[in-house]
Design a protein around this motif. Structure first.
Motif, PDB file in Angstrom:
ATOM      1  N   ALA A 179      -2.366  -4.460 -10.143  1.00  0.00           N
ATOM      2  CA  ALA A 179      -3.013  -3.539 -11.064  1.00  0.00           C
ATOM      3  C   ALA A 179      -4.490  -3.444 -10.728  1.00  0.00           C
ATOM      4  CB  ALA A 179      -2.821  -4.002 -12.500  1.00  0.00           C
ATOM      5  N   GLY A 180      -5.042  -2.281 -10.929  1.00  0.00           N
ATOM      6  CA  GLY A 180      -6.451  -2.078 -10.637  1.00  0.00           C
ATOM      7  C   GLY A 180      -7.122  -1.305 -11.748  1.00  0.00           C
ATOM      8  N   ASP A 181      -8.358  -0.919 -11.502  1.00  0.00           N
ATOM      9  CA  ASP A 181      -9.143  -0.169 -12.461  1.00  0.00           C
ATOM     10  C   ASP A 181      -8.544   1.225 -12.620  1.00  0.00           C
ATOM     11  OD1 ASP A 181     -11.076   0.696 -14.154  1.00  0.00           O
ATOM     12  OD2 ASP A 181     -12.703   0.715 -12.686  1.00  0.00           O
ATOM     13  N   MET A 240      -9.847   7.266  -8.674  1.00  0.00           N
ATOM     14  CA  MET A 240      -9.085   6.867  -7.499  1.00  0.00           C
ATOM     15  C   MET A 240      -8.879   8.113  -6.644  1.00  0.00           C
ATOM     16  SD  MET A 240      -5.395   4.903  -7.378  1.00  0.00           S
ATOM     17  CE  MET A 240      -5.938   3.371  -8.059  1.00  0.00           C
ATOM     18  N   SER A 241      -9.195   8.010  -5.378  1.00  0.00           N
ATOM     19  CA  SER A 241      -9.094   9.162  -4.489  1.00  0.00           C
ATOM     20  C   SER A 241      -7.643   9.404  -4.079  1.00  0.00           C
ATOM     21  CB  SER A 241      -9.944   8.928  -3.244  1.00  0.00           C
ATOM     22  OG  SER A 241      -9.356   7.930  -2.438  1.00  0.00           O
ATOM     23  N   PHE A 242      -7.403  10.585  -3.527  1.00  0.00           N
ATOM     24  CA  PHE A 242      -6.056  10.933  -3.077  1.00  0.00           C
ATOM     25  C   PHE A 242      -5.582   9.961  -2.000  1.00  0.00           C
ATOM     26  CE2 PHE A 242      -2.437  13.542  -2.649  1.00  0.00           C
ATOM     27  CZ  PHE A 242      -2.135  13.586  -1.296  1.00  0.00           C
ATOM     28  N   ALA A 243      -6.485   9.585  -1.089  1.00  0.00           N
ATOM     29  CA  ALA A 243      -6.107   8.662  -0.011  1.00  0.00           C
ATOM     30  C   ALA A 243      -5.715   7.301  -0.585  1.00  0.00           C
ATOM     31  CB  ALA A 243      -7.250   8.514   0.981  1.00  0.00           C
ATOM     32  N   ALA A 244      -6.434   6.848  -1.620  1.00  0.00           N
ATOM     33  CA  ALA A 244      -6.109   5.561  -2.236  1.00  0.00           C
ATOM     34  C   ALA A 244      -4.759   5.621  -2.937  1.00  0.00           C
ATOM     35  CB  ALA A 244      -7.208   5.151  -3.215  1.00  0.00           C
ATOM     36  N   ILE A 245      -4.470   6.747  -3.582  1.00  0.00           N
ATOM     37  CA  ILE A 245      -3.173   6.911  -4.253  1.00  0.00           C
ATOM     38  C   ILE A 245      -2.059   6.897  -3.213  1.00  0.00           C
ATOM     39  CG2 ILE A 245      -1.741   8.529  -5.557  1.00  0.00           C
ATOM     40  CD1 ILE A 245      -4.324   9.415  -6.974  1.00  0.00           C
ATOM     41  N   ARG A 246      -2.287   7.606  -2.115  1.00  0.00           N
ATOM     42  CA  ARG A 246      -1.273   7.656  -1.063  1.00  0.00           C
ATOM     43  C   ARG A 246      -1.032   6.275  -0.475  1.00  0.00           C
ATOM     44  NH1 ARG A 246      -2.083  12.067   3.429  1.00  0.00           N
ATOM     45  NH2 ARG A 246      -3.371  10.485   4.361  1.00  0.00           N
ATOM     46  N   LEU A 247      -2.084   5.513  -0.240  1.00  0.00           N
ATOM     47  CA  LEU A 247      -1.927   4.157   0.286  1.00  0.00           C
ATOM     48  C   LEU A 247      -1.208   3.260  -0.714  1.00  0.00           C
ATOM     49  CD1 LEU A 247      -5.323   3.589   2.099  1.00  0.00           C
ATOM     50  CD2 LEU A 247      -3.078   3.875   3.135  1.00  0.00           C
ATOM     51  N   THR A 248      -1.521   3.425  -2.006  1.00  0.00           N
ATOM     52  CA  THR A 248      -0.849   2.637  -3.036  1.00  0.00           C
ATOM     53  C   THR A 248       0.640   2.951  -3.055  1.00  0.00           C
ATOM     54  OG1 THR A 248      -2.866   2.621  -4.348  1.00  0.00           O
ATOM     55  CG2 THR A 248      -0.823   2.077  -5.496  1.00  0.00           C
ATOM     56  N   LEU A 249       1.009   4.236  -2.961  1.00  0.00           N
ATOM     57  CA  LEU A 249       2.427   4.627  -2.949  1.00  0.00           C
ATOM     58  C   LEU A 249       3.130   4.074  -1.713  1.00  0.00           C
ATOM     59  CD1 LEU A 249       2.259   8.295  -4.226  1.00  0.00           C
ATOM     60  CD2 LEU A 249       3.158   6.314  -5.426  1.00  0.00           C
ATOM     61  N   ILE A 250       2.484   4.148  -0.568  1.00  0.00           N
ATOM     62  CA  ILE A 250       3.077   3.619   0.661  1.00  0.00           C
ATOM     63  C   ILE A 250       3.269   2.120   0.544  1.00  0.00           C
ATOM     64  CG2 ILE A 250       2.652   3.211   3.116  1.00  0.00           C
ATOM     65  CD1 ILE A 250       1.304   6.003   3.175  1.00  0.00           C
ATOM     66  N   ALA A 251       2.275   1.427  -0.017  1.00  0.00           N
ATOM     67  CA  ALA A 251       2.385  -0.018  -0.194  1.00  0.00           C
ATOM     68  C   ALA A 251       3.524  -0.358  -1.141  1.00  0.00           C
ATOM     69  CB  ALA A 251       1.062  -0.585  -0.709  1.00  0.00           C
ATOM     70  N   ALA A 252       3.672   0.422  -2.213  1.00  0.00           N
ATOM     71  CA  ALA A 252       4.751   0.171  -3.169  1.00  0.00           C
ATOM     72  C   ALA A 252       6.113   0.384  -2.517  1.00  0.00           C
ATOM     73  CB  ALA A 252       4.599   1.075  -4.390  1.00  0.00           C
ATOM     74  N   LEU A 253       6.249   1.437  -1.708  1.00  0.00           N
ATOM     75  CA  LEU A 253       7.521   1.676  -1.019  1.00  0.00           C
ATOM     76  C   LEU A 253       7.835   0.546  -0.040  1.00  0.00           C
ATOM     77  CD1 LEU A 253       7.353   5.499  -0.313  1.00  0.00           C
ATOM     78  CD2 LEU A 253       8.932   4.317  -1.824  1.00  0.00           C
ATOM     79  N   LEU A 254       6.821   0.109   0.679  1.00  0.00           N
ATOM     80  CA  LEU A 254       7.045  -0.982   1.623  1.00  0.00           C
ATOM     81  C   LEU A 254       7.429  -2.263   0.894  1.00  0.00           C
ATOM     82  CD1 LEU A 254       4.159  -0.377   4.164  1.00  0.00           C
ATOM     83  CD2 LEU A 254       6.594  -0.070   4.568  1.00  0.00           C
ATOM     84  N   ALA A 255       6.783  -2.520  -0.240  1.00  0.00           N
ATOM     85  CA  ALA A 255       7.063  -3.733  -0.994  1.00  0.00           C
ATOM     86  C   ALA A 255       8.450  -3.701  -1.603  1.00  0.00           C
ATOM     87  CB  ALA A 255       6.012  -3.926  -2.084  1.00  0.00           C
ATOM     88  N   SER A 256       8.923  -2.516  -1.970  1.00  0.00           N
ATOM     89  CA  SER A 256      10.238  -2.432  -2.606  1.00  0.00           C
ATOM     90  C   SER A 256      11.370  -2.505  -1.596  1.00  0.00           C
ATOM     91  CB  SER A 256      10.351  -1.134  -3.410  1.00  0.00           C
ATOM     92  OG  SER A 256      10.391  -0.020  -2.536  1.00  0.00           O
ATOM     93  N   GLY A 257      11.072  -2.324  -0.330  1.00  0.00           N
ATOM     94  CA  GLY A 257      12.111  -2.395   0.691  1.00  0.00           C
ATOM     95  C   GLY A 257      12.950  -1.147   0.781  1.00  0.00           C
ATOM     96  N   THR A 258      12.489  -0.038   0.194  1.00  0.00           N
ATOM     97  CA  THR A 258      13.299   1.178   0.228  1.00  0.00           C
ATOM     98  C   THR A 258      13.064   1.997   1.489  1.00  0.00           C
ATOM     99  OG1 THR A 258      11.608   2.362  -1.011  1.00  0.00           O
ATOM    100  CG2 THR A 258      13.407   1.372  -2.271  1.00  0.00           C
TER     101      THR A 258
END
Length: 106
Positions: free
Chosen positions: A40-42, A1-19
């Motif tokens: 969940a992914g590979d 998983m690339s750094f950009a994908a990790i960053r997008l995943t973290l941003i998506a998680a923050l947005l989903a959590s409403g924080t």
């Protein structure tokens, strides 16, 4: 998983959590943000990150009288509530100090 994908995943998680909140200089109301489902992914190419977790609050506990600890009823990391007994002190030293003080008063 690339750094950009990790960053997008973290941003998506923050947005989903409403924080994540936005506020304008003139409005104090919260603005609704779009959310993204995180799934969940590979795990191939997964990255590990080191970090430090710190408590929000720390409190120093001191006794009003000197004495040896005879019973410790909690351990580090336990959740405690107001009024809970944390430890018991040997009362003999405090009793001797009180008796000496009483003898000086007489």
């Amino acid at each position: 998983m690339s750094f950009a994908a990790i960053r997008l995943t973290l941003i998506a998680a923050l947005l989903a959590s409403g924080t994540v909140q936005t506020a304008s200089a003139t409005a104090t109301a919260e603005t609704a943000l779009p959310s993204v489902a995180v799934r969940a992914g590979d795990a191939e190419g997964a990255s590990a990150f080191d970090g430090v977790v710190q408590a929000q609050r720390q409190t120093a506990i001191t006794a009003q009288v000197a004495g040896a600890i005879v019973a410790l009823q909690v351990k580090a990391g336990d959740t405690v509530r107001a009024g809970q007994v944390l430890l018991r002190l040997d009362a003999r030293a405090a009793d001797q100090v009180a008796a000496a003080g009483a003898a000086q008063v007489e």
